[in-house]
Design an enzyme around this catalytic site. Structure first.
Site, PDB file in Angstrom:
ATOM      1  N   GLY A  69       0.800  -1.219   0.000  1.00 23.96           N
ATOM      2  CA  GLY A  69       0.000   0.000   0.000  1.00 23.96           C
ATOM      3  C   GLY A  69       0.831   1.266   0.000  1.00 23.96           C
ATOM      4  CD  GLN A 177      -6.885  -0.354   7.950  1.00 24.60           C
ATOM      5  OE1 GLN A 177      -7.727  -1.223   8.175  1.00 24.60           O
ATOM      6  NE2 GLN A 177      -5.647  -0.452   8.407  1.00 24.60           N
ATOM      7  CB  SER A 197      -1.962  -2.935   1.561  1.00 28.10           C
ATOM      8  OG  SER A 197      -0.873  -3.654   2.099  1.00 28.10           O
ATOM      9  CG  HIS A 199      -0.207  -6.620   4.976  1.00 30.27           C
ATOM     10  ND1 HIS A 199      -0.333  -6.253   6.292  1.00 30.27           N
ATOM     11  CD2 HIS A 199       0.204  -5.504   4.316  1.00 30.27           C
ATOM     12  CE1 HIS A 199       0.000  -4.984   6.433  1.00 30.27           C
ATOM     13  NE2 HIS A 199       0.325  -4.504   5.247  1.00 30.27           N
ATOM     14  CB  THR A 235      11.792  -9.333 -10.982  1.00 33.38           C
ATOM     15  OG1 THR A 235      13.050  -9.162 -11.632  1.00 33.38           O
ATOM     16  CG2 THR A 235      11.119 -10.594 -11.494  1.00 33.38           C
ATOM     17  CB  CYS A 324       3.325   3.284   9.734  1.00 34.07           C
ATOM     18  SG  CYS A 324       3.215   2.063   8.420  1.00 34.07           S
TER      19      CYS A 324
END
Length: 379
Positions: A69, A177, A197, A199, A235, A324
């Site tokens: 994200g 979220q 994102s 995860h 990659t 974070c």
């Protein structure tokens, strides 16, 4: 340990994990390579791109895969700035944006851009009237988070996007979220860029998706980049993207069920606090303007970090804000954006529910929080 920090990250879904292993062993070729192994990986990659386009209701040409994200936020915003529709150097964002957006805005300020940071009201929302008032003739970009990661408030992105369109302003929204928890497709067609994102919806870490309106003539952030049509170098992580796609499909199939379950978990936890409710503050709003799986709270007179440590000692994992932000001495960004300062701001902590959360665990957590409050109150 009973886990109540799903807003920070989710465990990898088992089906997604199986697909990751299969893709890693069968589709190991570099998707840019012209040989058969490369073509097989490229075909799988394009199937994943098509599926995300379907889930978002957008054109496949606008889907790009990233490392998460944060990168999707950064590159999405920079792509829009390279494709701005008019002259100007003013950007509008929220005062409680994710660090990846907030830090980029501070960097842009240092480069001469003018940034307006919009505060949140007492429910954690950006007032639409305040947003419109902040727009200037030289405003070229807006970046507002769709769902707040600390109190769970959902912002009126479609209304903002409608106004932006009338003023030739590009708009980006961080859907990290909200994707997989509430329908994002209704707003995807209105915005110029959005970020996801993996995860956060039981996909693998290190995977993300960015959508950028393919009608915009954006420029690569790094000249000479060839991967993802110049959107990012490196990659492409085809196995991770395949696993993320499987996780996204499952999250969408379970969305209604999990929303209803989260509502019951939320109600059960709040009910278990009924005897000490006067000492507890719950942030956010209700109904369609609230992510049901996020519960931002405070116990009056107790620092959130103390509550977190006590919960951890008793076998419950909660947080004091976004991962974070962990380790910083400053209070949660959302508290500051809501005008809550000093000791009250440091009382904040967050509980977030997921697929493995049981009602009994939610009730026990609520009872333990009530006990923590009572112990301190009796001292």
């Amino acid at each position: 340990m009973k886990y109540f920090d799903y807003a920070a990250t989710c465990p990898l879904d088992q089906d997604a994990a199986d697909i990751f292993i299969q893709a890693s062993t069968k589709y190991y070729g570099n998707s840019q390579s012209l040989h058969e192994a490369g073509s097989a990986s490229a075909n799988l990659l394009e199937s994943c791109r098509q599926e995300f386009a379907r889930l978002l209701g957008v054109e496949k040409a606008g889907i790009y895969f990233t490392s998460g994200g944060s990168e999707a936020n950064y590159l999405g915003i920079m792509a829009l700035l390279s494709a701005k529709r008019k002259n100007g150097n003013h950007i509008i964002t929220g005062a409680a944006e994710h660090s990846s957006v907030y830090n980029l805005m501070k960097k842009l300020e240092g480069e001469g851009w003018e940034i307006t940071y919009l505060p949140l009201n007492s429910n954690g929302k950006i007032e639409l009237a305040s947003f419109i008032e902040a727009v200037r003739p030289e405003t070229v970009l807006v970046s507002i988070q769709h769902g707040n990661p600390e109190v769970g408030t959902i912002q009126p992105i479609i209304n903002m996007a409608e106004y932006c369109r009338s003023k030739e302003i590009l708009i980006h929204t961080d859907c990290v979220q909200t994707f997989g928890k509430i329908p994002v497709a209704p707003l995807a067609g209105w915005v110029d860029a959005l970020s996801i994102s993996g995860h956060k919806f039981y996909g693998p870490k290190g995977t993300g998706t960015a959508y950028v309106n393919p009608k915009l003539a954006w420029k690569p952030y790094i000249d000479g980049t060839v991967h993802e049509k110049g959107f990012r170098p490196g990659t492409v992580n085809v196995p991770g993207i395949a696993a993320m796609t499987a996780a996204a499909q499952k999250a969408h199939s379970l969305m209604d069920t999990e929303t209803k379950r989260a509502i019951k978990l939320r109600e059960a936890l709040i009910e278990s606090l009924s005897e000490v409710r006067d000492s507890i503050e719950i942030f956010g709003t209700e109904g369609d303007e609230q992510l049901t799986g996020i519960l931002g709270m405070a116990i009056k007179g107790l620092e959130g970090q103390y509550v977190l440590l006590e919960c951890n000692r008793k076998g419950f994992a909660i947080s004091t804000g976004t991962a974070c932000h962990t380790g910083m001495l400053s209070p949660a960004k959302t508290m500051s954006a809501m005008g809550i300062k000093g000791k009250p701001a440091k009382e904040f902590f967050r509980i977030s529910f997921g697929r493995e959360t049981q009602q009994e665990d939610a009730v026990n957590l609520g009872r333990m929080l009530a006990a923590i409050n009572s112990q301190v109150s009796s001292v």
